[in-house]
Enzyme design. Structure first.
Site, short mmCIF file in Angstrom:
data_model
loop_
_atom_site.label_atom_id
_atom_site.label_comp_id
_atom_site.label_asym_id
_atom_site.label_seq_id
_atom_site.Cartn_x
_atom_site.Cartn_y
_atom_site.Cartn_z
N GLN A 192 90.30 -12.27 10.32
CA GLN A 192 91.24 -12.02 11.41
C GLN A 192 90.67 -11.04 12.44
OE1 GLN A 192 94.57 -11.14 8.48
NE2 GLN A 192 95.77 -11.84 10.22
N ASP A 212 87.82 2.11 3.47
CA ASP A 212 87.70 1.41 2.19
C ASP A 212 87.18 0.00 2.37
OD1 ASP A 212 88.49 1.24 -0.79
OD2 ASP A 212 89.53 -0.48 0.08
N TYR A 233 85.38 -8.64 -0.46
CA TYR A 233 86.14 -8.88 0.75
C TYR A 233 85.36 -9.80 1.69
CZ TYR A 233 89.15 -5.00 -0.73
OH TYR A 233 90.01 -4.16 -1.42
N TRP A 269 96.94 1.25 -2.45
CA TRP A 269 96.85 0.12 -1.52
C TRP A 269 98.20 -0.60 -1.44
CZ3 TRP A 269 97.29 -5.03 -3.40
CH2 TRP A 269 97.18 -5.18 -4.78
N SER A 270 98.35 -1.38 -0.38
CA SER A 270 99.55 -2.18 -0.12
C SER A 270 100.82 -1.35 0.02
CB SER A 270 99.74 -3.24 -1.21
OG SER A 270 100.59 -4.28 -0.77
N LEU A 326 102.81 -1.41 2.32
CA LEU A 326 103.82 -2.26 2.95
C LEU A 326 104.05 -3.55 2.17
CD1 LEU A 326 102.85 -1.84 6.72
CD2 LEU A 326 104.57 -0.60 5.40
N ARG A 354 98.84 -12.18 7.71
CA ARG A 354 97.91 -12.29 6.60
C ARG A 354 98.33 -13.38 5.62
NH1 ARG A 354 97.02 -6.79 3.60
NH2 ARG A 354 95.98 -6.35 5.56
N GLY A 413 96.04 -1.22 6.34
CA GLY A 413 95.31 -2.37 6.83
C GLY A 413 95.92 -2.77 8.17
N ASN A 428 101.22 2.69 12.78
CA ASN A 428 101.29 3.06 11.37
C ASN A 428 100.71 4.44 11.10
OD1 ASN A 428 102.54 0.65 10.85
ND2 ASN A 428 100.74 -0.36 9.98
#
Length: 322
Positions: free
Chosen positions: A27, A49, A54, A210-211, A213, A231, A289, A299
């Site tokens: 993306q 990170d 990835y 992580w994550s 959200l 995503r 992210g 954010n």
């Protein structure tokens, strides 16, 4: 920016950090990655990170190219990689896992892709049932003594597995894991808040969560379906879409109940969810992210919301997600 120690170590990380994951090289192209890394660094972010898996190593290549182009002072930021899944499609047994061979060779490959002389943080991306933990601990110790890794840790290991790694390190006079990288957010709390509680007390473990959200769910953008540019709409991530929103309407209902709290505070739902993660003192840094600079900038403002999350506000949040 707020800074927090990584557990009991002397390393101080920005409370909000920036990760590549699926976006870099997919993306996010090099130009967008450059803009976001520059923005993050300018806002005080000092931890970026990444991982071998990835986009099969492409995310590390993009980050490495951008960091070289931006020419930040190397002592002004930290970079991580993670080892387990491999950096190629359909990896051979020696190209994945936590064997001494793969741990060390994957580190060398990550350094080449990131164009760095050392990794500040190096994570075992998942536990490896095919490799004795003592072999992995010894391999990480080797890399640290060689100066190629400064701190090592785990990601999504169980508390007993992490405890075993610490006991092995103590017995063998090896460097022990310093941090764990677990998922943590308003909808996913058990492991960080309960299972890992003894690890903070006994070993001083830090967390790079992580994550925050829940893969975008806690931003509210999936309340009315999945946008085409999100995503969860990316090819190959159907598994993630199922994990995030394929569990009925209960999680969406909780997100909708949180919206009035964010509105009352005059902040976005995403900012509320990110700041909530920082209320936990055992969270060393919250990894963000983003696919756009505007999204990242908004954010990053979540750090300013943290002082407002106390008392009745926290009670209201707990009630909304119960």
């Amino acid at each position: 920016m707020l800074y927090r120690r990584l557990g009991r170590s002397g390393l101080q990380l920005s409370a909000l950090s920036f990760g590549a994951w699926v976006t870099f090289g997919q993306q996010v192209d090099r130009s967008a990655a450059r803009d976001m890394l520059a923005l993050a660094h300018d806002r005080g972010v000092n931890f970026f990170d990444n991982a071998e898996t990835y986009n099969n190593g492409v995310a590390e290549q993009v980050m490495g190219d951008v960091l070289a182009d931006l020419r930040f002072p190397r002592d002004s930021y930290c970079v991580s990689s993670k080892v387990f899944f491999g950096a190629v499609k359909n990896p051979l047994p020696t190209q994945r896992g936590l064997s001494r061979k793969h741990v060390i060779e994957a580190c060398h490959q990550a350094l080449q892709r990131l164009r760095l002389e050392h990794l500040d943080l190096y994570f075992c991306h998942r536990p490896d049932p095919d490799t004795p933990i003592e072999e992995t601990v010894a391999a990480m110790d080797t890399l640290i003594r060689q100066g190629k890794v400064l701190y090592w840790g785990t990601s999504e290991w169980s508390a007993p597995q992490i405890e075993e790694a610490h006991h092995i390190a103590k017995q063998g006079h090896f460097y022990a894991p310093v941090m764990e990288q677990p998922q943590y957010n308003l909808l996913h709390r058990e492991r960080v808040e309960r299972e890992y509680a003894p690890l903070y007390r006994h070993f001083g473990m830090g967390t790079t969560i992580w994550s925050p959200l829940a893969s975008g769910l806690l931003s509210g953008k999936y309340n009315d379906g999945v946008p085409d540019d999100s995503r969860l709409a990316q090819p190959g991530y159907e598994w993630l879409r199922e994990a995030v929103i394929g569990k009925g309407d209960e999680r969406i209902a909780k997100v909708r109940r949180l919206q009035p709290i964010a509105d009352e505070l005059g902040v976005s739902l995403a900012q509320l969810a990110i700041a909530w993660c920082l209320v936990n003192p055992n969270v060393s840094t919250v990894m963000l992210g983003a696919s756009r600079s505007e999204q990242l900038a908004q954010n990053l403002d979540a750090v300013d919301v943290l002082p407002r999350l106390q008392g009745e506000v926290l009670v209201a949040i707990e009630k909304a997600i119960s």
